[in-house]
Design an enzyme around this catalytic site. Sequence first.
Site, PDB file in Angstrom:
ATOM      1  NE  ARG A   1       0.479  -3.610  -8.810  1.00  0.00           N
ATOM      2  CZ  ARG A   1       1.243  -3.652 -10.174  1.00  0.00           C
ATOM      3  NH1 ARG A   1       0.318  -3.417 -11.198  1.00  0.00           N
ATOM      4  NH2 ARG A   1       2.490  -3.205  -9.901  1.00  0.00           N
TER       5      ARG A   1
ATOM      6  CE1 TYR B   1       0.721  -1.508   0.322  1.00  0.00           C
ATOM      7  CE2 TYR B   1       2.206  -1.775   2.084  1.00  0.00           C
ATOM      8  CZ  TYR B   1       0.861  -1.574   1.467  1.00  0.00           C
ATOM      9  OH  TYR B   1      -0.213  -1.558   2.494  1.00  0.00           O
ATOM     10  CD  GLU B   2       2.066  -5.185  -3.245  1.00  0.00           C
ATOM     11  OE1 GLU B   2       2.481  -5.857  -4.059  1.00  0.00           O
ATOM     12  OE2 GLU B   2       2.569  -5.827  -2.016  1.00  0.00           O
ATOM     13  N   GLY B   3       3.837  -1.216  -6.404  1.00  0.00           N
ATOM     14  CA  GLY B   3       3.857  -0.490  -7.593  1.00  0.00           C
ATOM     15  C   GLY B   3       3.392   0.690  -7.265  1.00  0.00           C
TER      16      GLY B   3
END
Length: 545
Positions: free
Chosen positions: A285, A423-425
């Site tokens: 992140r 992506y990554e949340g």
Amino acid sequence: MSFSDQADRTLALLAVTPGWQRLRSLRQDCDDETVAAIVGEAASFAERVLAPLDAVGDRIGCRIENGRVVTPPGFAAGYRQFAAAGWIGIDVGECHGGSGLPLAVQAACAPLFERGCMSLMMAAGSARAACHLLAAVADAETADRWIPKLLAGDWAATICISEPDAGSDVGRIRTAAAWHDGIWRVTGQKVWISFGDHDLCGRIGHCLLARTGEEAGTRGLSLFLVPDRHADGRPNGVTPERIEEKMGLHGSPTCALRFEAAEAILLGEAGRGLPQLFAMIEQMRLQTGGQGLGLASACCDIAEAYARERRQGGAPDAPAVPIAAHPDVRRQLRSMRHRTEILRAAHLEIACAMDLARIAQDPPDRAAARDFAGTLLPLIKTFGAEAGFDIASAGIQVLGGAGYTKDWPLERHLRDARVMSIYEGTTGMQAIDLLARRLWRDGGMGLEICLERAAADIALGGGALARSGMEAVEEFRALLAHMQALKATPEAGLERADSFLRAFWCLVSIWMLRRLGSVGLGEDELRQSVDRLRAELALFGRLCR
């Protein structure tokens, strides 16, 4: 485009980051000369080695040939050079063959590499994050075997979570791991796996979540390392089924993978897979914030250079003037630059906090740094991602029709950046993390630390700008109390989570502007930016009511 200018801006902001000053007092290897040399070499490497690969990767893309993914020309050689120069392991512990430097130094270098070739850095970022994951949760034998190979570029790694019916909702993962004859074996399908297969190196380890128990949801998930091949080169039941045809990042193969009784190594404790995986997710992140910063930096430089050289308008009886002379173009360029440098300051701030969370001498200081960094992570991921896309779009606007063509890299940067807020949340997940986890569950400890530090830094400037900044702190403090009260009606709170996230970023941006003033931003520009951000803070505050 100037990589060296970006390096200079980074070093100037690092020097006025309070967390960096504390780090320097704890580390003997963080003197100005050493760090400047490292960041300068990162800029040179990115410009010489990585940047020439970016357009090639976009144009040619990847393909599956004889059951394996073939990457664009030059990617494998570039990856080997990147690893050989020690860049993958810049902040990995010396006990595993890394350089052991602070994360803040890595964060100063990473946006330069992302600017050079973000698609190739998708592979490097996963390998580096896997090193940190293995160092944290793997047994000593596995860590000692895998981390040096990852750092050398001999082996690679992925983060392997998503499935056809389980994206962000990881509790619905169906991939299963079974213990049989002393071996864990994984069976299932994973999708959207960046560099899930490739020809950059000889072996790929998939950091994979699989179900090991009957318990539903995330509690039944365990974390595994699943090599695509055995040590002797034999296949290990991992097959790339297809490459996704994407809007951007064509040089980064996004794969669907099939696992058929693939031998696996359990990492850490069974049933604790998701919490353990966060050692890798948090790194990635922060990496997303650096990706957005790298692309935004490039787009600012391109737009500013074009505006100085492109001549249009002015008095009809005189030569045309550079478009940078026109007030509206100046406004656009100023907005792009301010947003980029605010992001740069915040990116360095959180990297320093993540370092201090590990090495601060007093346990209360480590805990405070951990809460502070955890609170800022949703912001740096979200607004780094959005800046990469929005500033590329703004740069295209400055260039006009030229920016819409492939003659300039802005349209490529825009396409590459679009996925970062997914992506990554996703952005919505980051907003929920801030509200439900950091405020409702943890009581807002990290938010209070942020407010205290923001107020202390803003007050140092004195004058009208300091008064305005302090008023913004109090406005957000009132909003914080309102959002805390919404814990009693969580659905109403979650509907306002995005506005709450954006209001907090407005305050953090006002705080970071204080640092831009320390590195040369004029008082008039500071005042205009603070006034604009206070108006945005008020708007998002009203949306939270």
